[in-house]
Design an enzyme around this catalytic site. Structure first.
Site, mmCIF file in Angstrom:
data_model
loop_
_atom_site.group_PDB
_atom_site.id
_atom_site.type_symbol
_atom_site.label_atom_id
_atom_site.label_comp_id
_atom_site.label_asym_id
_atom_site.label_seq_id
_atom_site.Cartn_x
_atom_site.Cartn_y
_atom_site.Cartn_z
ATOM 1 C CG ASP A 31 -2.925 -0.889 18.344
ATOM 2 O OD1 ASP A 31 -1.822 -1.469 18.433
ATOM 3 O OD2 ASP A 31 -3.146 0.034 17.552
ATOM 4 N N GLY A 36 1.940 0.696 17.489
ATOM 5 C CA GLY A 36 1.201 1.782 18.144
ATOM 6 C C GLY A 36 1.678 1.984 19.576
ATOM 7 C CE1 TYR A 139 0.065 -0.674 3.678
ATOM 8 C CE2 TYR A 139 0.720 0.883 1.972
ATOM 9 C CZ TYR A 139 -0.036 0.577 3.086
ATOM 10 O OH TYR A 139 -0.889 1.505 3.605
ATOM 11 C CG PHE A 166 -3.439 9.912 -2.691
ATOM 12 C CD1 PHE A 166 -4.692 9.322 -2.669
ATOM 13 C CD2 PHE A 166 -2.704 9.854 -3.856
ATOM 14 C CE1 PHE A 166 -5.218 8.679 -3.794
ATOM 15 C CE2 PHE A 166 -3.215 9.225 -4.993
ATOM 16 C CZ PHE A 166 -4.462 8.643 -4.947
#
Ligand code: UFG
Length: 321
Positions: A31, A36, A139, A166
């Site tokens: 990362d 983050g 996106y 979702f």
């Protein structure tokens, strides 16, 4: 099994790292902490602070790994409209580098964090994986391009599952504390409504949608249920096969229903005001989750009250590891 979690310092990625470790997996994390937080990564994981676009960092992070769960991505619909090149670069080029380095290292197992945004404005509800892919944002377009890239790579042996999320919500209390959703800016409904005050009420983006109460309907899934599905996916990968599987609850709540439900959970009214529609919002998104049930044996165990309650607890606790 040692698993590389890309994006393991983010909200969903850090939850995956903590749960994998608690279930006995060994974990590497890659990362760059652009969105983050390094303090969200468990100290038990081997942490490579680098970008998915940095070939050396990717190759280093893959060392000793048997499989990859790939979360690292830019993931805001609105931002993607303003910065399509950034989304193309990180999401598509980043994954191209990851797939090439995985092939070089002989790592042939992949679980990919895809999205319902690949479907765009749905023609039929609930949305099955066979629905047309018509993303309405860069996106969604970039995540769809990655799904297609993974299908191509599976022809040369890769075992892969793309999980199309979702609306992910809730939080996980790891052994070292709550892993809260910490986006800046925060755009998601549940964390935003819990922070609403009389001075800064929640903005409800439109009440003239073609739904029962005029507000948008979404399918919310708890982040812990979501990670359970990733681990089941990891354990059900098949050589030279790429499956695409929806993850939601199979039901939907309107924005008004979420606000009213949240008020009951926290025992006070949520200050809210009407605002104009947010561009790019479809009226209704509800997943058909029968494929997740039949192929993974997965179904969600936590409900909307759990999602609101856990988000509330995580926001009120100090985050840490
Ligand atoms: N909403 C508000 N006010 C807010 C925030 C959200 O009214 O302050 C509304 C939105 O208009 C929408 C619903 O609440 O109707 C949910 O919005 P979120 O921003 O929480 O989530 P989205 O549905 O926009 O998007 C999420 C992920 C995407 C993913 C999508 C798939 O962020 O990455 O779910 O369902 F693609």
């Amino acid at each position: 099994m040692r698993v590389l979690v890309t994006g393991g310092a983010g909200y969903i990625g850090s939850t995956a790292v903590a749960i994998l470790l608690e279930r006995g997996y060994e974990v590497n994390v890659l990362d760059d902490c652009s969105t983050g937080h390094a303090d969200a990564v468990s100290a038990q994981a081997k942490f490579v602070n680098g970008s998915i676009l940095d070939i050396g960092a990717v190759s280093n992070a893959l060392k000793g790994c048997d499989a990859v769960i790939h979360f690292a991505a830019k993931s805001l619909v609105g931002e993607s409209v303003e910065k399509p090149d950034l989304y193309e670069d990180v999401n598509v080029n980043g994954t191209r580098i990851l797939l090439a380095e995985m092939a070089k290292a002989g790592v042939r197992k992949l679980v990919f964090s895809s999205t319902a945004a690949t479907y765009g404005e749905p023609e039929v509800i609930p949305i099955t994986e066979d629905s047309l892919n018509k993303p309405t944002s860069p996106y969604g377009t970039t995540k769809l391009a990655v799904d297609q890239m993974i299908t191509a790579e599976s022809k040369s042996g890769l075992a892969a599952i793309s999980l199309r999320y979702f609306n992910v919500a809730g939080a996980f209390e790891s052994k070292s504390g709550w892993l809260a959703e910490r986006h800046d800016p925060e755009t998601h409904l549940i964390p935003n409504l819990l922070r609403a005050t009389a001075q800064k009420p929640l903005k409800v983006f439109g009440n003239d949608w073609p739904t029962k109460d005029g507000t948008c309907i979404r399918d919310y899934v708890h982040v812990v249920d979501l990670i359970d599905a990733h681990i089941l996916a990891l354990e059900n990968l098949e050589v030279s096969n790429h499956k695409i599987i929806n993850l939601g609850s199979g039901g939907g709540y309107s924005v008004t229903e979420v606000i009213d439900g949240a008020a009951k959970v926290i025992g006070r009214e949520i200050p809210a005001e009407l605002a104009s529609r947010r561009s790019g919002d479809p009226a209704v998104l509800i997943a058909d989750i029968s494929k997740a049930k039949s192929l993974l044996g997965w179904s969600p165990k936590r409900n909307i009250e759990d999602m609101v309650g856990d988000t509330w607890k995580s926001q009120n606790a100090s985050t840490g590891n």
